[in-house]
Design an enzyme around this catalytic site. Structure first.
Site, short mmCIF file in Angstrom:
data_model
loop_
_atom_site.label_atom_id
_atom_site.label_comp_id
_atom_site.label_asym_id
_atom_site.label_seq_id
_atom_site.Cartn_x
_atom_site.Cartn_y
_atom_site.Cartn_z
N LYS A 78 0.87 -1.31 0.11
CA LYS A 78 -0.11 -0.25 0.22
C LYS A 78 0.45 1.61 0.08
CE LYS A 78 -2.17 1.54 3.91
NZ LYS A 78 -1.76 3.14 4.40
N ASN A 79 1.72 1.26 0.64
CA ASN A 79 2.71 2.61 0.68
C ASN A 79 3.71 3.32 0.10
OD1 ASN A 79 1.22 2.73 3.42
ND2 ASN A 79 2.31 2.12 5.30
N ARG B 21 -5.13 10.69 4.15
CA ARG B 21 -3.91 12.47 4.58
C ARG B 21 -3.24 11.86 3.49
NH1 ARG B 21 0.05 12.01 6.52
NH2 ARG B 21 -0.06 14.08 7.57
N CYS C 101 -5.32 12.93 12.47
CA CYS C 101 -5.63 11.42 12.18
C CYS C 101 -5.49 10.89 13.56
CB CYS C 101 -5.52 10.46 11.49
SG CYS C 101 -3.47 9.59 11.70
N ARG D 218 0.46 14.73 12.17
CA ARG D 218 0.73 14.86 10.89
C ARG D 218 0.93 15.76 10.20
NH1 ARG D 218 -0.89 9.14 9.68
NH2 ARG D 218 0.27 9.11 8.32
N PRO D 219 1.65 17.03 11.08
CA PRO D 219 1.65 17.80 10.09
C PRO D 219 2.61 18.03 8.75
CG PRO D 219 3.52 17.68 11.90
CD PRO D 219 2.65 16.62 11.95
N VAL D 220 2.78 18.72 7.76
CA VAL D 220 2.96 18.76 6.68
C VAL D 220 4.28 19.55 6.29
CG1 VAL D 220 1.49 17.47 5.67
CG2 VAL D 220 0.94 19.91 5.42
N ASP D 221 4.59 20.12 7.66
CA ASP D 221 5.35 21.03 7.67
C ASP D 221 7.05 21.08 6.86
OD1 ASP D 221 5.94 19.45 9.74
OD2 ASP D 221 7.44 20.77 9.90
N GLN D 222 7.39 19.97 6.84
CA GLN D 222 8.51 19.72 6.21
C GLN D 222 8.27 20.14 4.33
OE1 GLN D 222 11.67 19.43 7.97
NE2 GLN D 222 10.31 20.15 8.89
N ASP E 52 4.86 0.96 11.85
CA ASP E 52 3.62 0.50 11.77
C ASP E 52 3.36 -1.09 11.88
OD1 ASP E 52 3.84 1.51 8.03
OD2 ASP E 52 2.85 2.93 10.75
N ILE F 219 7.70 7.83 16.82
CA ILE F 219 7.46 8.66 15.27
C ILE F 219 6.31 9.17 16.29
CG2 ILE F 219 7.34 8.16 13.27
CD1 ILE F 219 9.72 7.37 13.94
N ARG G 102 -8.03 -0.42 5.13
CA ARG G 102 -7.34 0.93 4.09
C ARG G 102 -6.34 0.17 3.82
NH1 ARG G 102 -6.57 6.39 6.80
NH2 ARG G 102 -6.39 6.31 5.54
#
Ligand code: EPZ
Length: 418
Positions: A22-23, A91, A115, A120-124, A303, A325, A395
């Site tokens: 999936k990933n 996301r 979630c 789960r930020p996306v600043d990077q 995971d 993490i 999922r």
């Protein structure tokens, strides 16, 4: 909604074939926006998140075909908007930022939000893309990005973010000039994305190390590509063999990419080894507790944290689990406790004391891997376990009840109100 009903106590025996990852499939699907030709993917798992991504790609202007485990994508006239009603369900949709900016110089993507497992930020992602010349505005819950043409840059991440690395890698392959990405994620799924992009004509070096170098090209061509096997699905089935004291043979199992997991499971008393037919997993003796700290690859994967904790609940002695993490990835603990597990949480660490048995109970899935942990516990528990809200499970696991049922598990999917 549906639930799984599991009668525990069966030792699983037989062969399970591992699906595509999936990933790895998700970023590769978004990367299919980049080439000007047709992309044909095989070994694509049949999962909710894959269906969501294909709907999103069609919203962005791609023509998608999906049959069995094969997907065909033909990019058309691309539109920049990824709407909230799709992004809020997955996301990973934020991974369309880099490809859209690289292809059409604009993107309007709903902020993914958090979630169950964390903010789960996306600043990077945004910091890196800004260094490459993109300008962002946050308005009405959307990230609105613009750029003339992305230019090569030197980007050093604050932490080895998988999604951030993937977004920047996809942006860099069509940028003007050379990009150096440092402190990148080394996950096998990042490596698979780089291999896909190289098959489309991208010039990339260093994937799998902490530094990736990309020389931008003017365009990419279509390709045929097979997605790598899913190391987390495989790890989950290895744990299923351990918790039921069974004997499983996993085919298409990515052994090298599971080294940290296999070392830990074998240190608990499992005997997992490669054979000419595949990876064989059974218990050498009664399981003993161990200590785990989740880390970026090649460390122990976050995971697999919930799944190994289920095993620890029935192992002799005590185990320590440190989740380094994500800030809230112990949602499975309270549900395991309802089945008789003895787990104490202190901050980001859980102390697990092995018990003689778990007893079946109605439990609630909260996120993808927590759901898998509850299924594993149900396989070993005495009596009947009902795992509710298994849309979380769907999922990341394709019809898990069919795969487990084929190796002896007494497990069935029924409507939630059955
Ligand atoms: C990917 O998520 C995976 N998802 C996750 O798998 C996996 O748990 C995670 O990597 C870690 O291995 C997919 O590949 C679709 P990150 P991602 O960016 O990319 C922080 C599953 O169960 N961070 O590596 O979102 C973040 O808060 C899912 O299959 C920032 O602070 O993970 C986290 O603490 C769950 N700012 C850490 O980095 C950013 O801009 C790792 O996140 C980005 C991340």
């Amino acid at each position: 909604m549906e639930k799984l009903i599991i009668e525990g106590g069966v030792r699983l025996q037989g062969t399970i074939s591992v699906n595509g990852s999936k990933n790895a499939a998700l970023p590769i699907l978004f990367a299919a926006i980049l080439p000007e030709g047709t992309v044909r993917l095989s070994n694509v798992p049949d999962l909710r998140d894959i269906h969501t991504t294909l709907r999103l790609l069609e919203m962005l202007g791609c023509d998608c075909g999906h049959e069995d485990h094969r997907v065909e994508i033909r990019p058309g006239t691309l539109h920049p908007e990824a709407s909230y009603d799709l992004v809020k369900t997955m996301r990973a949709s934020v991974l369309c930022l880099g490809p859209l900016l690289a292809r059409i110089g604009q993107a309007r993507v709903a902020l993914p939000g958090g979630c169950a497992i964390g903010a789960r930020p996306v600043d990077q992602h945004l910091k890196g893309l800004e260094l490459m010349g993109a300008h962002f505005e946050l308005a009405e819950g959307y990230i609105i990005g613009q750029c003339r043409r992305l230019r090569g840059a030197h980007v050093t991440f604050d932490m080895p973010t998988v999604g951030g690395t993937e977004n920047l890698l996809m942006a860099a392959v069509l940028a003007d000039g050379e990009t150096l990405l440092e402190n990148v994620a080394r996950e096998p799924e990042v490596v698979d994305l780089a291999r896909f992009l190289r098959a489309c004509g991208a010039q990339i070096e260093g994937e799998g190390s902490s530094c990736i170098r990309v020389r931008g090209v003017s365009s990419l061509h279509g390709t045929d590509y097979a997605v790598m096997p899913d190391r987390i699905e495989a790890g989950t089935f290895l744990a299923a063999a351990g918790i039921t004291d069974g004997d499983l043979l996993l085919t298409n199992c990515p052994y090298e990419e599971l080294e940290a997991v296999i070392l830990k499971l074998n240190s608990m008393g499992m005997d997992i080894r490669q054979t000419p037919e595949g990876v064989r997993a059974r218990c050498a003796h009664a399981l003993r507790g161990t200590d785990v700290r989740t880390q970026p690859y090649p460390g122990f994967p976050t995971d697999m944290q919930a799944q190994i904790m289920a095993l620890m609940c029935l192992a002799e002695g005590a185990s320590m689990v440190e989740e380094s993490i994500f800030e809230n990835r112990f949602m499975h603990v309270q549900e395991l406790a309802r089945m008789g597990a003895d787990i104490r949480i202190s901050g980001h660490t859980a102390m697990v004391r092995g018990v003689d048995r778990l007893t079946g109970a109605p439990v609630m899935a909260s996120d993808l891997r927590a759901s898998a942990s509850l299924v594993l516990a149900g396989l070993a528990a005495q009596g009947t376990t009902q795992v509710q809200r298994i849309y979380h499970l769907d999922r990341g696991y394709e019809r898990i009840e069919d795969k487990l049922g084929a190796v002896g598990a007494r497990i069935r999917r029924v409507p939630e109100n059955a």
